[in-house]
Design a protein around this motif. Sequence first.
Motif, PDB file in Angstrom:
ATOM      1  N   PRO A  65       0.828  -1.209   0.000  1.00 40.57           N
ATOM      2  CA  PRO A  65       0.000   0.000   0.000  1.00 40.57           C
ATOM      3  C   PRO A  65       0.860   1.256   0.000  1.00 40.57           C
ATOM      4  N   PRO A  66       0.308   2.393  -0.443  1.00 39.66           N
ATOM      5  CA  PRO A  66       1.094   3.632  -0.464  1.00 39.66           C
ATOM      6  C   PRO A  66       1.510   4.059   0.944  1.00 39.66           C
ATOM      7  N   LYS A  67       2.581   4.839   1.016  1.00 41.55           N
ATOM      8  CA  LYS A  67       3.088   5.300   2.308  1.00 41.55           C
ATOM      9  C   LYS A  67       2.145   6.347   2.913  1.00 41.55           C
ATOM     10  N   LYS A  68       2.265   6.526   4.216  1.00 40.60           N
ATOM     11  CA  LYS A  68       1.439   7.516   4.921  1.00 40.60           C
ATOM     12  C   LYS A  68       1.698   8.901   4.354  1.00 40.60           C
ATOM     13  N   ARG A  69       0.662   9.697   4.319  1.00 37.58           N
ATOM     14  CA  ARG A  69       0.657  11.085   3.845  1.00 37.58           C
ATOM     15  C   ARG A  69       0.797  11.238   2.330  1.00 37.58           C
ATOM     16  N   SER A  70       0.999  10.126   1.590  1.00 40.59           N
ATOM     17  CA  SER A  70       1.091  10.266   0.134  1.00 40.59           C
ATOM     18  C   SER A  70      -0.299  10.224  -0.497  1.00 40.59           C
ATOM     19  N   VAL A  71      -1.250   9.592   0.196  1.00 40.57           N
ATOM     20  CA  VAL A  71      -2.653   9.555  -0.258  1.00 40.57           C
ATOM     21  C   VAL A  71      -3.567   9.728   0.955  1.00 40.57           C
ATOM     22  N   LYS A  72      -4.869   9.823   0.689  1.00 35.77           N
ATOM     23  CA  LYS A  72      -5.824   9.935   1.790  1.00 35.77           C
ATOM     24  C   LYS A  72      -5.696   8.725   2.707  1.00 35.77           C
ATOM     25  N   GLU A  73      -5.924   8.931   3.987  1.00 32.52           N
ATOM     26  CA  GLU A  73      -5.796   7.854   4.971  1.00 32.52           C
ATOM     27  C   GLU A  73      -6.767   6.712   4.669  1.00 32.52           C
ATOM     28  N   SER A  74      -8.007   7.047   4.263  1.00 35.48           N
ATOM     29  CA  SER A  74      -8.993   6.004   3.973  1.00 35.48           C
ATOM     30  C   SER A  74      -8.548   5.155   2.774  1.00 35.48           C
ATOM     31  N   THR A  75      -7.926   5.798   1.782  1.00 36.49           N
ATOM     32  CA  THR A  75      -7.422   5.090   0.600  1.00 36.49           C
ATOM     33  C   THR A  75      -6.302   4.142   1.012  1.00 36.49           C
ATOM     34  N   ARG A  76      -5.408   4.637   1.856  1.00 36.71           N
ATOM     35  CA  ARG A  76      -4.277   3.833   2.308  1.00 36.71           C
ATOM     36  C   ARG A  76      -4.749   2.629   3.111  1.00 36.71           C
ATOM     37  N   LYS A  77      -5.744   2.850   3.985  1.00 33.75           N
ATOM     38  CA  LYS A  77      -6.296   1.769   4.807  1.00 33.75           C
ATOM     39  C   LYS A  77      -6.919   0.697   3.912  1.00 33.75           C
ATOM     40  N   SER A  78      -7.655   1.157   2.900  1.00 38.32           N
ATOM     41  CA  SER A  78      -8.302   0.233   1.968  1.00 38.32           C
ATOM     42  C   SER A  78      -7.257  -0.606   1.230  1.00 38.32           C
ATOM     43  N   ALA A  79      -6.186   0.055   0.773  1.00 37.34           N
ATOM     44  CA  ALA A  79      -5.103  -0.640   0.070  1.00 37.34           C
ATOM     45  C   ALA A  79      -4.404  -1.632   1.008  1.00 37.34           C
ATOM     46  N   GLU A  80      -4.237  -1.231   2.259  1.00 38.98           N
ATOM     47  CA  GLU A  80      -3.602  -2.087   3.258  1.00 38.98           C
ATOM     48  C   GLU A  80      -4.441  -3.349   3.484  1.00 38.98           C
ATOM     49  N   TYR A  81      -5.745  -3.156   3.588  1.00 35.34           N
ATOM     50  CA  TYR A  81      -6.685  -4.262   3.795  1.00 35.34           C
ATOM     51  C   TYR A  81      -6.613  -5.234   2.613  1.00 35.34           C
ATOM     52  N   ALA A  82      -6.665  -4.687   1.389  1.00 37.57           N
ATOM     53  CA  ALA A  82      -6.626  -5.525   0.187  1.00 37.57           C
ATOM     54  C   ALA A  82      -5.303  -6.286   0.107  1.00 37.57           C
ATOM     55  N   TYR A  83      -4.210  -5.626   0.473  1.00 35.45           N
ATOM     56  CA  TYR A  83      -2.882  -6.248   0.442  1.00 35.45           C
ATOM     57  C   TYR A  83      -2.821  -7.420   1.418  1.00 35.45           C
ATOM     58  N   GLU A  84      -3.341  -7.202   2.637  1.00 33.31           N
ATOM     59  CA  GLU A  84      -3.337  -8.254   3.656  1.00 33.31           C
ATOM     60  C   GLU A  84      -4.184  -9.442   3.219  1.00 33.31           C
ATOM     61  N   VAL A  85      -5.301  -9.189   2.572  1.00 34.90           N
ATOM     62  CA  VAL A  85      -6.158 -10.267   2.053  1.00 34.90           C
ATOM     63  C   VAL A  85      -5.374 -11.072   1.016  1.00 34.90           C
ATOM     64  N   GLY A  86      -4.718 -10.376   0.098  1.00 32.40           N
ATOM     65  CA  GLY A  86      -3.959 -11.040  -0.961  1.00 32.40           C
ATOM     66  C   GLY A  86      -2.774 -11.835  -0.455  1.00 32.40           C
ATOM     67  N   GLN A  87      -2.169 -11.361   0.630  1.00 31.41           N
ATOM     68  CA  GLN A  87      -1.003 -12.051   1.192  1.00 31.41           C
ATOM     69  C   GLN A  87      -1.409 -13.147   2.178  1.00 31.41           C
ATOM     70  N   GLY A  88      -2.718 -13.335   2.374  1.00 31.66           N
ATOM     71  CA  GLY A  88      -3.215 -14.387   3.264  1.00 31.66           C
ATOM     72  C   GLY A  88      -3.102 -14.052   4.735  1.00 31.66           C
ATOM     73  N   GLU A  89      -2.880 -12.782   5.061  1.00 37.06           N
ATOM     74  CA  GLU A  89      -2.751 -12.361   6.458  1.00 37.06           C
ATOM     75  C   GLU A  89      -4.109 -12.060   7.084  1.00 37.06           C
ATOM     76  N   ARG A  90      -5.129 -11.942   6.265  1.00 33.59           N
ATOM     77  CA  ARG A  90      -6.444 -11.549   6.750  1.00 33.59           C
ATOM     78  C   ARG A  90      -7.511 -12.266   5.920  1.00 33.59           C
ATOM     79  N   LYS A  91      -8.573 -12.648   6.574  1.00 30.89           N
ATOM     80  CA  LYS A  91      -9.685 -13.292   5.878  1.00 30.89           C
ATOM     81  C   LYS A  91     -10.684 -12.198   5.508  1.00 30.89           C
TER      82      LYS A  91
END
Length: 182
Positions: A65-91
């Motif tokens: 996901p993008p680094k903090k302050r480079s995009v909106k916090e909600s966008t970053r959180k969403s990207a973080e969530y999607a990344y964790e799902v893809g890496q199998g860290e989150r269901k």
Amino acid sequence: MPDKKTIEKAKKDKREGKSPTTQAGEFVHDEIEKVRRGKHGARSTKQATAIGLSEARRAGVDLPPPKKRSVKESTRKSAEYAYEVGQGERKPKRSPKVSKAVSEVLEHEPKNTASHEALSRQTKQAASRRTAEERSAAAKKASETKGTAGRSAAARKAVRTKGAAGRKKAAQKAASTRAGRT
């Protein structure tokens, strides 16, 4: 949900040693095609791109996901969530109501945001935010990774696709080289 073909293309890119952004590009391209075919719309070209990147992350592409302050916090959180799902860290939590609501909203969005003109505008805008040095470095890297045969094919295509003027020049060049050989 991305097509099996798209996932296969991304896996092929990974096997060939291409970067995660190139792998994610397959998903972005697929998303743009969906908008063009009218499966759904997008408010902007950036939104279509963001949907594609999210699908790539969820499919397991190693695109952090993008680094903090480079995009909106909600966008970053969403990207973080999607990344964790893809890496199998989150269901992923299933939320059919939200999914249906999002689909209905996207259906009413414009389809012309994925047109050639709109994408060209977006690309030029993004490039204008980069320095000449950054653009030059990217071009050099691209030419290095393309290889000799790839560069040659790209040059031939450039001549072909430059329109009538390009074809005329190519014909003149070909004629002059033939004349020089005889």
